[in-house]
Design an enzyme around this catalytic site. Sequence first.
Site, PDB file in Angstrom:
ATOM      1  CG  ASN A   1       7.019  64.743  28.484  1.00  0.00           C
ATOM      2  OD1 ASN A   1       7.769  63.896  27.951  1.00  0.00           O
ATOM      3  ND2 ASN A   1       6.270  65.325  27.605  1.00  0.00           N
TER       4      ASN A   1
ATOM      5  CD  GLU B   1       7.288  57.831  21.858  1.00  0.00           C
ATOM      6  OE1 GLU B   1       8.547  57.436  22.438  1.00  0.00           O
ATOM      7  OE2 GLU B   1       6.461  58.624  22.499  1.00  0.00           O
ATOM      8  CG  ASP B   2       3.626  59.586  20.037  1.00  0.00           C
ATOM      9  OD1 ASP B   2       3.713  58.806  21.255  1.00  0.00           O
ATOM     10  OD2 ASP B   2       3.773  60.502  19.721  1.00  0.00           O
TER      11      ASP B   2
ATOM     12  CG  ASP C   1       8.634  57.370  25.782  1.00  0.00           C
ATOM     13  OD1 ASP C   1       8.795  57.041  26.872  1.00  0.00           O
ATOM     14  OD2 ASP C   1       8.505  58.272  24.904  1.00  0.00           O
ATOM     15  CG  ASP C   2       3.500  56.873  23.629  1.00  0.00           C
ATOM     16  OD1 ASP C   2       3.691  58.162  23.917  1.00  0.00           O
ATOM     17  OD2 ASP C   2       3.731  56.314  22.437  1.00  0.00           O
TER      18      ASP C   2
ATOM     19  CE1 TYR D   1       9.584  64.386  23.617  1.00  0.00           C
ATOM     20  CE2 TYR D   1       9.272  65.595  25.611  1.00  0.00           C
ATOM     21  CZ  TYR D   1       9.097  64.584  24.722  1.00  0.00           C
ATOM     22  OH  TYR D   1       8.510  63.095  25.386  1.00  0.00           O
TER      23      TYR D   1
ATOM     24  NE  ARG E   1      -1.107  58.517  21.722  1.00  0.00           N
ATOM     25  CZ  ARG E   1       0.090  58.768  22.063  1.00  0.00           C
ATOM     26  NH1 ARG E   1       0.721  59.863  21.525  1.00  0.00           N
ATOM     27  NH2 ARG E   1       0.580  58.142  23.159  1.00  0.00           N
TER      28      ARG E   1
ATOM     29  CG  ASN F   1       2.413  65.987  25.850  1.00  0.00           C
ATOM     30  OD1 ASN F   1       2.377  66.842  26.706  1.00  0.00           O
ATOM     31  ND2 ASN F   1       2.858  64.844  25.994  1.00  0.00           N
TER      32      ASN F   1
ATOM     33  CE  LYS G   1       8.692  60.927  22.652  1.00  0.00           C
ATOM     34  NZ  LYS G   1       8.309  61.024  24.229  1.00  0.00           N
TER      35      LYS G   1
END
Length: 614
Positions: A514, A305-306, A328-329, A162, A215, A470, A233
């Site tokens: 996190n 995610e991202d 999640d973000d 991770y 991202r 991160n 993840k």
Amino acid sequence: MMCLNSHRHNIRTLSPHIKKLLPVIMSSISLKENGGEVSVTKNYSNGGGLRDLYGEDSATEDHLITPWTFSVASGYSLLRDPRYNKGLAFSEGERDAHYLRGLLPPVVFNQELQEKRLMHNLRQYEVPLHRYMALMDLQERNERLFYRLLMDNVEELLPVVYTPTVGEACQKYGSIFRRPQGLYISLKEKGKILEVLKNWPEKSIQVIVVTDGERILGLGDLGCQGMGIPVGKLSLYTALGGVRPSSCLPITIDVGTNNEKLLNDEFYIGLRQRRATGKEYAELLDEFMRAVKQNYGEKVLIQFEDFANHNAFDLLEKYSSSHLVFNDDIQGTASVVLAGLLASLKLVGGTLADHTFLFLGAGEAGTGIAELIALEISKQTKAPVEETRKKIWLVDSKGLIVSSRLESLQHFKKPWAHEHEPVKGLLDAVKAIKPTVLIGSSGVGKTFTKEVVETMASLNEKPLILALSNPTSQSECTAEEAYTWSKGKAIFASGSPFDPVEYEGKLFVPGQANNAYIFPGFGLGLIISGAIRVRDEMLLAASEALAAQVSEENYDKGLIYPPFSNIRKISAHIAAKVAAKTYDLGLASHLPRPKDLVKYAESCMYSPGYRSYR
Ligand SMILES: NC(=O)C1=CN([C@@H]2O[C@H](COP(=O)(O)OP(=O)(O)OC[C@H]3O[C@@H](n4cnc5c(N)ncnc54)[C@H](OP(=O)(O)O)[C@@H]3O)[C@@H](O)[C@H]2O)C=CC1
Ligand SMILES: CC(=O)C(=O)O
Ligand SMILES: [Mg+2]
């Protein structure tokens, strides 16, 4: 009829072509099904050898046939099946029963010894990326051993599978690519996404983590190489949350990349074109969302995610009323930070409503966290959320978000445009707003300068400083900087882990703020209750459950999060509270409601111990 051999084959891995052919094949073989597995006995006809069952011998050049191989799972293929392979841990009996004699050296190791050997080997690698590659190889070779290692050594291995190492892995994914670990859905698959989903060998999927790679952490657009994130993840879903690996599906949607470096990289694995946007993007995503529901049903959890924020908020809003979706973000990060804030009250005193919050970064993480804090204060004080937002301030790349900027702000920033004169930089914003809590969610490293931290320390007895960005290279400041610049006053946590710091003879242990604390337990709670939708109340329940897991011993060390070494227990408590809220809201479909939800959550968790094969 002569029975030549008997082997095992997983029926779920048979391609659609072969499934169609099964009735034909059945005339010459016998199949015995047992829990998704099928024993195959191949029958050969007497007198003249094999029949031309599939028309292959009689076909002319223009006659189409299906090119397929009937690969029988012999001992050798068992050793190459990561789900069932145990390596040297196959017992003597299993070696006899499963045609493994001679394929393994004579020694028999138990899982414990295998773990010891692997950890010893992993520790020889000095380059973190080499550890990452060794762990991915293990995951591809022996899944149970991989999860055993990850669970038993979570604090040591989390930074490898991770953040921060997964960030570097994504940047170099094309060079280190070995075997595909998830589904790649690109613009080429438009109109065929349902078929693509059917190519995945597992049918009972419970969690999908999907990215479009725009991202990736704070590293920007990594296109198709973002795949490392869903893979990482989901390995945490299993190791930290106990969701069975075969129920997890990592997906990368490839609509191109605007990263010039990748477009010019000969090893880049994605579409070599600039990102599709607008209608073309929306249509592909919509086809994907529909196909997922059609293939896996209503209750599959889709974790976004991202994604970049110009898509993330819209996707969440668009699909939250028709699918079980979670970003999640935006939401997971909000829940983990709120948990840390609730826990920190034990150290700094007062209630949440007594604090003033300042964010550097007003994107997914920043505004997501801000909104959940406002909701929690509103829940505690009964004040309307429009009021509780007023103690929360955000700075973006153009400065403090204030009402004079309202017209030009993206929609997710508008609720934070409070009355104030314009302020350009963070330091001036800290001086003007006088926050008790400073949160970094900008994706830009080194932005909490010495002056910023010193000002926080001059304003507060115990300033709370969270550097969430991160990987480590993007962290707003290091743990050492936070403690030394604040002269040991700061309570500090960061998105990526930092080692403990000694300052003036005292040891300071930084926490890790996190979303990995939240999403595995949160997802498990949704799964065990059969949730059909996600609501903010469930995120608040997860925060409260996580905050309740911080012990006196943790507080004594200045920690506002419990250690990851207890994460399975923590996840069970989060899952139980999330499930309880889901039942209370009438959004659970798993009935009747289990009496003891913590025990139930624990009982549902995957354990990586080897199983004995008959
Ligand atoms: N610890 C954790 O669990 C998590 C950490 N993160 C981390 O948070 C970071 C941000 O993620 P996310 O919110 O999704 O990203 P976004 O792109 O949505 O938001 C970034 C925000 O930072 C602002 N920003 C960028 N540069 C500066 C600067 N120099 N000064 C001030 N503001 C700046 C942007 O301003 P503008 O809008 O003007 O462009 C934007 O508001 C990433 O590094 C990510 O890894 C994210 C999720 C979870
Ligand atoms: C942790 C996480 O989700 C991120 O940095 O994007
Ligand atoms: Mg993320």
